[in-house]
Design a protein around this motif. Sequence first.
Motif, PDB file in Angstrom:
ATOM      1  N   LEU A 175       0.695  -1.056  -0.107  1.00 14.19           N
ATOM      2  CA  LEU A 175       0.229   0.106   0.006  1.00 14.19           C
ATOM      3  C   LEU A 175       0.903   1.338  -0.102  1.00 14.19           C
ATOM      4  CD1 LEU A 175      -2.863  -1.192   2.532  1.00 14.19           C
ATOM      5  CD2 LEU A 175      -3.000  -0.925  -0.135  1.00 14.19           C
ATOM      6  N   VAL A 176       2.041   1.175   0.676  1.00 12.37           N
ATOM      7  CA  VAL A 176       2.916   2.361   0.517  1.00 12.37           C
ATOM      8  C   VAL A 176       3.158   2.422  -0.869  1.00 12.37           C
ATOM      9  CG1 VAL A 176       5.204   3.075   1.251  1.00 12.37           C
ATOM     10  CG2 VAL A 176       3.877   2.375   3.031  1.00 12.37           C
ATOM     11  N   GLY A 177       3.564   1.238  -1.604  1.00 12.37           N
ATOM     12  CA  GLY A 177       3.958   1.630  -2.897  1.00 12.37           C
ATOM     13  C   GLY A 177       2.841   2.025  -3.837  1.00 12.37           C
ATOM     14  N   VAL A 178       1.775   1.824  -3.260  1.00 10.83           N
ATOM     15  CA  VAL A 178       0.399   2.588  -4.213  1.00 10.83           C
ATOM     16  C   VAL A 178       0.575   4.057  -3.866  1.00 10.83           C
ATOM     17  CG1 VAL A 178      -2.281   2.742  -4.365  1.00 10.83           C
ATOM     18  CG2 VAL A 178      -0.997   0.303  -4.450  1.00 10.83           C
ATOM     19  N   LEU A 179       0.625   4.316  -2.469  1.00  7.14           N
ATOM     20  CA  LEU A 179       0.583   5.812  -2.343  1.00  7.14           C
ATOM     21  C   LEU A 179       1.844   6.502  -3.056  1.00  7.14           C
ATOM     22  CD1 LEU A 179      -0.370   5.636   1.608  1.00  7.14           C
ATOM     23  CD2 LEU A 179      -1.838   6.057  -0.516  1.00  7.14           C
ATOM     24  N   GLU A 180       3.032   5.928  -3.062  1.00  8.60           N
ATOM     25  CA  GLU A 180       4.181   6.511  -3.465  1.00  8.60           C
ATOM     26  C   GLU A 180       4.351   6.410  -4.973  1.00  8.60           C
ATOM     27  OE1 GLU A 180       7.625   5.388  -1.449  1.00  8.60           O
ATOM     28  OE2 GLU A 180       6.906   6.347   0.441  1.00  8.60           O
ATOM     29  N   ARG A 181       3.473   5.620  -5.685  1.00  9.05           N
ATOM     30  CA  ARG A 181       3.172   5.196  -7.116  1.00  9.05           C
ATOM     31  C   ARG A 181       4.681   4.465  -7.293  1.00  9.05           C
ATOM     32  NH1 ARG A 181       1.569  11.108  -9.453  1.00  9.05           N
ATOM     33  NH2 ARG A 181       2.400   9.870 -11.491  1.00  9.05           N
ATOM     34  N   LYS A 182       4.984   3.700  -6.517  1.00 12.86           N
ATOM     35  CA  LYS A 182       6.215   2.643  -6.733  1.00 12.86           C
ATOM     36  C   LYS A 182       5.518   1.450  -7.285  1.00 12.86           C
ATOM     37  CE  LYS A 182       9.330   5.216  -3.864  1.00 12.86           C
ATOM     38  NZ  LYS A 182      10.152   5.093  -2.666  1.00 12.86           N
TER      39      LYS A 182
ATOM     40  N   VAL B 245      -6.490   2.855 -12.641  1.00 16.85           N
ATOM     41  CA  VAL B 245      -6.700   4.375 -12.410  1.00 16.85           C
ATOM     42  C   VAL B 245      -5.471   4.857 -13.192  1.00 16.85           C
ATOM     43  CG1 VAL B 245      -6.898   6.304 -10.676  1.00 16.85           C
ATOM     44  CG2 VAL B 245      -8.117   4.368 -10.579  1.00 16.85           C
ATOM     45  N   ALA B 246      -4.251   4.519 -12.876  1.00 12.46           N
ATOM     46  CA  ALA B 246      -2.945   5.122 -13.243  1.00 12.46           C
ATOM     47  C   ALA B 246      -2.697   4.717 -14.468  1.00 12.46           C
ATOM     48  CB  ALA B 246      -1.551   4.458 -12.513  1.00 12.46           C
ATOM     49  N   ILE B 247      -3.189   3.591 -15.209  1.00 10.49           N
ATOM     50  CA  ILE B 247      -3.168   3.689 -16.727  1.00 10.49           C
ATOM     51  C   ILE B 247      -4.155   4.421 -17.450  1.00 10.49           C
ATOM     52  CG2 ILE B 247      -3.475   1.915 -18.333  1.00 10.49           C
ATOM     53  CD1 ILE B 247      -2.547  -0.347 -16.535  1.00 10.49           C
ATOM     54  N   VAL B 248      -5.218   4.432 -16.920  1.00  9.62           N
ATOM     55  CA  VAL B 248      -6.325   5.275 -17.686  1.00  9.62           C
ATOM     56  C   VAL B 248      -5.723   6.650 -17.485  1.00  9.62           C
ATOM     57  CG1 VAL B 248      -8.561   6.135 -17.548  1.00  9.62           C
ATOM     58  CG2 VAL B 248      -8.185   3.645 -17.119  1.00  9.62           C
ATOM     59  N   LYS B 249      -5.231   7.298 -16.423  1.00  4.96           N
ATOM     60  CA  LYS B 249      -4.687   8.558 -16.361  1.00  4.96           C
ATOM     61  C   LYS B 249      -3.175   8.805 -17.018  1.00  4.96           C
ATOM     62  CE  LYS B 249      -7.517  10.194 -12.256  1.00  4.96           C
ATOM     63  NZ  LYS B 249      -7.174  10.542 -11.040  1.00  4.96           N
ATOM     64  N   ARG B 250      -2.725   7.486 -17.626  1.00  5.48           N
ATOM     65  CA  ARG B 250      -1.630   7.385 -18.220  1.00  5.48           C
ATOM     66  C   ARG B 250      -0.482   8.059 -17.505  1.00  5.48           C
ATOM     67  NH1 ARG B 250      -2.705   9.227 -24.677  1.00  5.48           N
ATOM     68  NH2 ARG B 250      -4.422   7.624 -24.845  1.00  5.48           N
ATOM     69  N   ARG B 251      -0.466   7.608 -16.196  1.00  7.77           N
ATOM     70  CA  ARG B 251       0.817   7.892 -15.259  1.00  7.77           C
ATOM     71  C   ARG B 251       1.894   6.990 -15.104  1.00  7.77           C
ATOM     72  NH1 ARG B 251      -2.829   9.577 -10.136  1.00  7.77           N
ATOM     73  NH2 ARG B 251      -3.664  11.618 -10.795  1.00  7.77           N
ATOM     74  N   ASP B 252       2.894   7.022 -15.009  1.00  8.38           N
ATOM     75  CA  ASP B 252       4.323   6.640 -14.661  1.00  8.38           C
ATOM     76  C   ASP B 252       4.509   5.659 -15.841  1.00  8.38           C
ATOM     77  OD1 ASP B 252       4.135   7.657 -12.253  1.00  8.38           O
ATOM     78  OD2 ASP B 252       2.726   6.396 -11.392  1.00  8.38           O
ATOM     79  N   GLY B 253       4.321   5.628 -16.828  1.00  7.25           N
ATOM     80  CA  GLY B 253       4.446   4.835 -18.021  1.00  7.25           C
ATOM     81  C   GLY B 253       4.417   3.265 -18.152  1.00  7.25           C
ATOM     82  N   TRP B 254       5.200   2.624 -18.145  1.00  4.94           N
ATOM     83  CA  TRP B 254       5.000   0.876 -18.142  1.00  4.94           C
ATOM     84  C   TRP B 254       4.783   0.427 -16.779  1.00  4.94           C
ATOM     85  CZ3 TRP B 254       8.950  -1.387 -15.397  1.00  4.94           C
ATOM     86  CH2 TRP B 254      10.151  -0.805 -15.173  1.00  4.94           C
ATOM     87  N   ARG B 255       5.368   1.014 -15.780  1.00  9.20           N
ATOM     88  CA  ARG B 255       5.486   0.540 -14.404  1.00  9.20           C
ATOM     89  C   ARG B 255       4.345   0.196 -13.830  1.00  9.20           C
ATOM     90  NH1 ARG B 255       9.360   4.298 -14.756  1.00  9.20           N
ATOM     91  NH2 ARG B 255      11.534   3.565 -14.261  1.00  9.20           N
ATOM     92  N   PRO B 256       3.009   0.774 -14.037  1.00  6.61           N
ATOM     93  CA  PRO B 256       1.909   0.337 -13.355  1.00  6.61           C
ATOM     94  C   PRO B 256       1.281  -0.999 -14.028  1.00  6.61           C
ATOM     95  CG  PRO B 256       1.473   2.731 -14.017  1.00  6.61           C
ATOM     96  CD  PRO B 256       2.695   2.354 -14.522  1.00  6.61           C
ATOM     97  N   TRP B 257       1.784  -1.088 -15.478  1.00  6.79           N
ATOM     98  CA  TRP B 257       1.358  -2.478 -16.286  1.00  6.79           C
ATOM     99  C   TRP B 257       2.143  -3.577 -15.535  1.00  6.79           C
ATOM    100  CZ3 TRP B 257      -2.255  -2.484 -20.109  1.00  6.79           C
ATOM    101  CH2 TRP B 257      -2.429  -1.414 -20.747  1.00  6.79           C
ATOM    102  N   VAL B 258       3.420  -3.413 -15.362  1.00  4.70           N
ATOM    103  CA  VAL B 258       4.166  -4.629 -14.616  1.00  4.70           C
ATOM    104  C   VAL B 258       3.791  -4.741 -13.269  1.00  4.70           C
ATOM    105  CG1 VAL B 258       6.413  -5.250 -14.196  1.00  4.70           C
ATOM    106  CG2 VAL B 258       6.116  -3.905 -16.455  1.00  4.70           C
ATOM    107  N   GLY B 259       3.317  -3.562 -12.654  1.00  5.68           N
ATOM    108  CA  GLY B 259       3.364  -3.933 -11.330  1.00  5.68           C
ATOM    109  C   GLY B 259       1.843  -4.530 -11.228  1.00  5.68           C
ATOM    110  N   GLY B 260       1.124  -4.184 -12.053  1.00  7.15           N
ATOM    111  CA  GLY B 260      -0.457  -4.692 -12.028  1.00  7.15           C
ATOM    112  C   GLY B 260      -0.380  -6.436 -12.572  1.00  7.15           C
ATOM    113  N   LEU B 261       0.616  -6.606 -13.336  1.00  8.76           N
ATOM    114  CA  LEU B 261       0.511  -7.991 -13.929  1.00  8.76           C
ATOM    115  C   LEU B 261       1.110  -8.847 -12.628  1.00  8.76           C
ATOM    116  CD1 LEU B 261       1.584  -7.429 -17.489  1.00  8.76           C
ATOM    117  CD2 LEU B 261      -0.377  -8.297 -16.624  1.00  8.76           C
ATOM    118  N   ILE B 262       2.129  -8.334 -12.204  1.00  9.04           N
ATOM    119  CA  ILE B 262       2.718  -9.397 -10.831  1.00  9.04           C
ATOM    120  C   ILE B 262       1.751  -9.538  -9.715  1.00  9.04           C
ATOM    121  CG2 ILE B 262       4.487  -9.184  -9.165  1.00  9.04           C
ATOM    122  CD1 ILE B 262       6.233  -7.453 -11.332  1.00  9.04           C
TER     123      ILE B 262
END
Length: 407
Positions: free
Chosen positions: A197-204, A235-252
């Motif tokens: 959850l800290v990773g979510v808040l910090e967008r890591k 939400v991050a993907i829809v808002k096009r934030r942080d590039g490829w990282r949300p995709w990878v984090g979401g898949l993991i």
Amino acid sequence: MSATDVTRADSKEEASTETEAGPAESPRWTVRRVGALLAPALIFLGIREFGLLVLTWMAAVTDRSVTEALRSWDGQWFLAIAEGGYRGVPESLVDAFGQRSAETPLAFFPGYPSVVRWFAGIDGAGGIGLVSASFTVTTVSGVVCAYGLARMGQHIRGGSRRTGLILVALFAATPMSIVLSMAYSEAMFCALAAWSLVGVLERKWLLAGICCALAGLVRSTGAALVLAVGIAVVVAIVKRRDGWRPWVGGLIAPTGLVGYLTWVGAQTGEWDGWFALQERGWGTGFDGGAATVKFSLEALADARSVLEVATVGLIVVGIVLLAIGIVRRVEWPLMTYAAAVLAMDLFANGLMNSKARLMLPAFTLLIPVALALARRRPSTAVLTLCALAVAGSWFGAYSITSWGYAI
């Protein structure tokens, strides 16, 4: 002013700054700095040590062994799996109905016993012993969780360092925090959930995804974490934030939970194998909360035990705190996670006496309390936390010494 004068002035300014603050590359490790660094661990360990002292007292009064109490119930299963794997669990361990099949041990997730086994084997062939290893893994996990909560408290709306430390104290003092000192998997799960959850808040997103995946190997409550992280990723993907990282984090994120449930399904020959094991062995399934309501009404009607009445009270407190958190606009990923944990607990039947323990991972419900105490005088906050620590320590000790059934 000449260039020489400017250079001399700059040099004097740099020298003055270096004299006042010291060289930037070698900060001084003062007592205050070290204390600030260790504060989350000291607060958590201090409250848990007090809880163990209360447990020691109550165990002596009830003629119980402290060590046996701390490894009772689910702890026996985890230690047996750590020692011999799923196929090496003694036949004497049975489910809630006194039955046992070859698949029954698969109801317990592998993350915690695997780490206990690895840790026990570090020191050569003999190791430190499974029981000592389990307590060490639990304690270290609790400390890791404490640092995650302290960091989370600084990122929430209206939060601060003080808020984070109070959140740590509240977590360590909750009524069923005794399991944070037992051979149970809650401490490890909460540590992974907090940092996810800290990773979510910090967008890591890699941190969020990896910790979520590991949490899914520790407890079924990982489904609540997968939901919260998954929505945040979308939400991050829809808002096009942080590039490829949300995709990878979401898949993991869901790989741990989905992977284990799939493996259990293959072992049992049923696509819903883990859920079937829970239903057959512990009578646990989703009924929309009917069993919880029935249990609550019956417990309040005849007041048959302190634990059951207190459990009903804790259920009400949990629901109220969720409502307050939503109204106070605590970050929605944190409230989504808390709501999902509560739903998984309260909307299921099974062992009603475990309801309070199963609420423990919903630690984000404590955020409104932490925010409120952080705004009070330090003396008020300290007295409140001390009172909660005393009450929580007694309740936890009572649940594994005087109470005669599984928690």
